[in-house]
Design a protein around this motif. Structure first.
Motif, short mmCIF file in Angstrom:
data_model
loop_
_atom_site.label_atom_id
_atom_site.label_comp_id
_atom_site.label_asym_id
_atom_site.label_seq_id
_atom_site.Cartn_x
_atom_site.Cartn_y
_atom_site.Cartn_z
N MET A 168 48.23 49.21 39.26
CA MET A 168 49.43 48.37 39.27
C MET A 168 49.09 46.89 39.34
O MET A 168 49.86 46.03 38.96
CB MET A 168 50.30 48.70 40.48
N ILE A 169 47.92 46.64 39.89
CA ILE A 169 47.49 45.27 40.07
C ILE A 169 46.23 45.07 39.24
O ILE A 169 45.45 45.98 39.07
CB ILE A 169 47.20 45.00 41.55
N GLU A 170 46.11 43.87 38.73
CA GLU A 170 44.97 43.57 37.89
C GLU A 170 44.13 42.50 38.60
O GLU A 170 44.69 41.58 39.19
CB GLU A 170 45.56 42.96 36.62
N ILE A 171 42.83 42.66 38.56
CA ILE A 171 41.98 41.58 39.08
C ILE A 171 41.55 40.73 37.90
O ILE A 171 41.04 41.26 36.92
CB ILE A 171 40.72 42.13 39.76
N LEU A 172 41.81 39.43 37.96
CA LEU A 172 41.53 38.60 36.80
C LEU A 172 40.19 37.90 36.93
O LEU A 172 39.82 37.42 37.99
CB LEU A 172 42.62 37.53 36.66
N ASN A 173 39.49 37.90 35.82
CA ASN A 173 38.29 37.09 35.73
C ASN A 173 38.64 35.86 34.91
O ASN A 173 39.27 35.97 33.88
CB ASN A 173 37.17 37.85 35.04
N PHE A 174 38.24 34.70 35.38
CA PHE A 174 38.64 33.47 34.68
C PHE A 174 37.67 32.37 35.03
O PHE A 174 36.88 32.50 35.97
CB PHE A 174 40.05 33.07 35.11
#
Ligand SMILES: Nc1ncnc2c1ncn2[C@@H]1O[C@H](COP(=O)(O)OP(=O)(O)OP(=O)(O)O)[C@@H](O)[C@H]1O
Ligand SMILES: [Mg+2]
Length: 493
Positions: free
Chosen positions: A216-222
């Motif tokens: 449900m949750i996304e971990i973002l790489n940026f």
């Protein structure tokens, strides 16, 4: 109320069957041991039948039915029955009836007290037993408990971990069960023969695992950082202050500082809202989680709320973190205290309460480009630490943004006269400017220009129209909504 008090109050209130969904049997055994001062403990597990609670060695290879039958007669003293991993055995009508008989005797017969603990990795409650079962969710260890666990671990491994690092580890291990904590410490120990500062990285990776499993949750790489934002100086200054707290959370909390709650950024499309969410996580040096409320909406009654609860629990497990909720208006528009869409309204209520009462270090960044339909409760002080309005960039900011995007692509040279570009870029958003710069750079490559000149950019500008032209009406209505609210301008005037 701590775990022990809560459970013992259940036992005193003669709740006959306590269902404990957990994977961490070892920790729960310790709790039972502490609770059992006056009671005798009998354990059953699916594999071995009747086993000794103390040694886990088999006593008798009883079936669950045979085992339960032993306790139907009068008991001289209070008894704890600990039934482990019986979720596959519990749908049987004989078992149900035995459990029910024991439970009812406990409730109604004075000299009989048999408390049943069902400890299992899976939750399976037959409808016939629903009213007799109390679910007990084991709370995750708090800071003090985590510190105890780390100390026990370092003692048993005969290593020393300095107090400062222990405090730091305790903070990042929040959200894990005791079992998981020991596993992680073990992993760190296996790698280097000790536990050291860089193991906080390992903890972070473990946290990512938890999140990925949920969906449900996304971990973002940026890559973006605060230096990639042109302008928005008020907002940046404010974030800088909050980052002093977030990056020293341990000390700040000890000092008596409140954990920052979060911010709402409202404003024009393409002006850096999403960019700011990313830069915040970078500045706070914590993971960035994106919650898509659309993905929480479920088909069944209560499903959406349950998803929301889980998602928030997940974010808390990963905390300290930044929880980014993009386009929040899509999730909560139309929700009111008195009506509207029932599911949205309930989700909204849950979220508000959480925001107001949360003590965890989840920093919420909510972004939106239309708050006209958001419920008023949302915008009231106390929920967010600050509400920022991001307008189309002013002269100074456009100058910054132009230079920033040229520099980022190594195409900046000091002959470019950004002042000359200001009039032509009026009404342009950061995203509009970025698009122009990209196009100019592409032309420079194709035409093999030596360097980019002011005229090249002016030519490109003459060929483009900023988004604000096509969004004129929307922007005007947004501004009139904001005029009535207590919001802070993200830019310095
Ligand atoms: N203030 C700014 N400084 C530098 N670049 C910017 C700025 N604002 C926007 N940009 C550029 O435009 C891109 C898009 O911006 P961003 O995604 O942050 O917009 P947004 O405000 O979230 O818009 P939307 O409402 O459409 O989601 C950024 O990745 C960045 O390259
Ligand atoms: Mg955005």
């Amino acid at each position: 109320m701590n775990a022990l008090d809560k459970l013992s109050s259940y036992i005193e209130a003669l709740r006959p069957i306590l269902y404990i969904p957990t994977f961490d049997f070892h920790s729960f055994d310790n709790i039972i041991k502490e609770l059992s001062s006056k009671s005798k403990i009998y354990e059953f597990n699916e594999g071995l039948g009747y086993v000794s609670f103390k040694t886990k060695n088999q006593e008798t290879a009883y079936s669950l039915e045979e085992f339960l039958n032993l306790f139907l007669s009068e008991q001289a003293e209070p008894v704890f029955l600990v039934l482990k991993d019986i979720h596959n055995l519990i749908d049987n009508h004989k078992i149900i009836s035995l459990l029910k008989s024991i439970a009812l005797k406990t409730i109604y017969e004075d000299d009989y007290q048999v408390t049943i603990f069902i400890v299992s990795t899976k939750l399976n409650i037959p409808t016939e037993l629903e009213k007799l079962i109390t679910i007990y969710d084991t709370p995750l260890p708090d800071r003090a408990k985590i510190i105890d666990t780390i100390n026990d671990f370092s003692q048993s491994m005969d290593i020393t971990i300095d107090t400062h690092l222990i405090n730091e580890l305790a903070l990042s291990l929040k959200g894990f069960s005791e079992f998981e904590i020991i596993q992680i410490l073990n992993l760190a120990y296996q790698k280097s023969g000790t536990v050291e500062k860089k193991d906080t990285q390992l903890i972070l990776q473990e946290k990512e695992q938890i999140i990925k499993k949920s969906g449900m949750i996304e971990i973002l790489n940026f890559k973006e950082s605060i230096d990639d934002i042109g302008g928005l100086d008020n907002l940046k200054e404010w974030l800088d202050k909050k980052s002093k707290i977030f990056n020293n959370l341990e000390r700040a909390i000890e000092f008596g500082v409140e954990t920052p709650n979060g911010m709402l950024i409202v404003g024009m499309p393409g002006c850096g809202k999403s960019l700011t969410a990313k830069a915040t996580a970078r500045l706070f040096t914590v993971p960035l989680l994106r919650l898509d409320i659309g993905k929480l909406l479920g088909k069944y009654v209560g499903e959406s709320e349950e998803n929301m609860r889980r998602a928030i629990g997940m974010a808390e497990a990963v905390s300290p973190c930044v929880l980014w909720i993009d386009e929040i208006e899509k999730a909560f528009a139309g929700a009111t205290a008195s009506g509207g869409n029932e599911v949205t309204t309930r989700l909204f209520g849950y979220f508000l309460t959480w925001m107001q009462e949360k003590t965890s270090s989840v920093f919420v960044v909510a972004t939106s480009n239309d708050i006209s339909n958001l419920p008023a409760e949302f915008l009231r002080k106390g929920r967010f630490d600050e509400i920022f309005f991001v307008d189309l960039p002013n002269d100074e900011e456009r100058k910054n943004i132009i230079e920033l995007h040229l520099k980022k692509r190594k195409k900046w040279n000091k002959n470019i006269d950004t002042i000359k570009l200001l009039k032509e870029t009026m009404g342009y958003s950061g995203a509009d400017i970025e698009a122009v710069i990209k196009d100019v750079i592409e032309k420079a490559f194709i035409n093999e220009w030596k360097e980019i000149r002011t005229e090249n950019i002016l030519d490109e500008l003459a060929d483009t129209k900023p988004m604000s032209v096509s969004l004129k009406e929307k922007i005007e209505s947004l501004k009139s909504t904001l005029d009535k609210l207590d919001v802070k301008n993200a830019s310095k005037e």
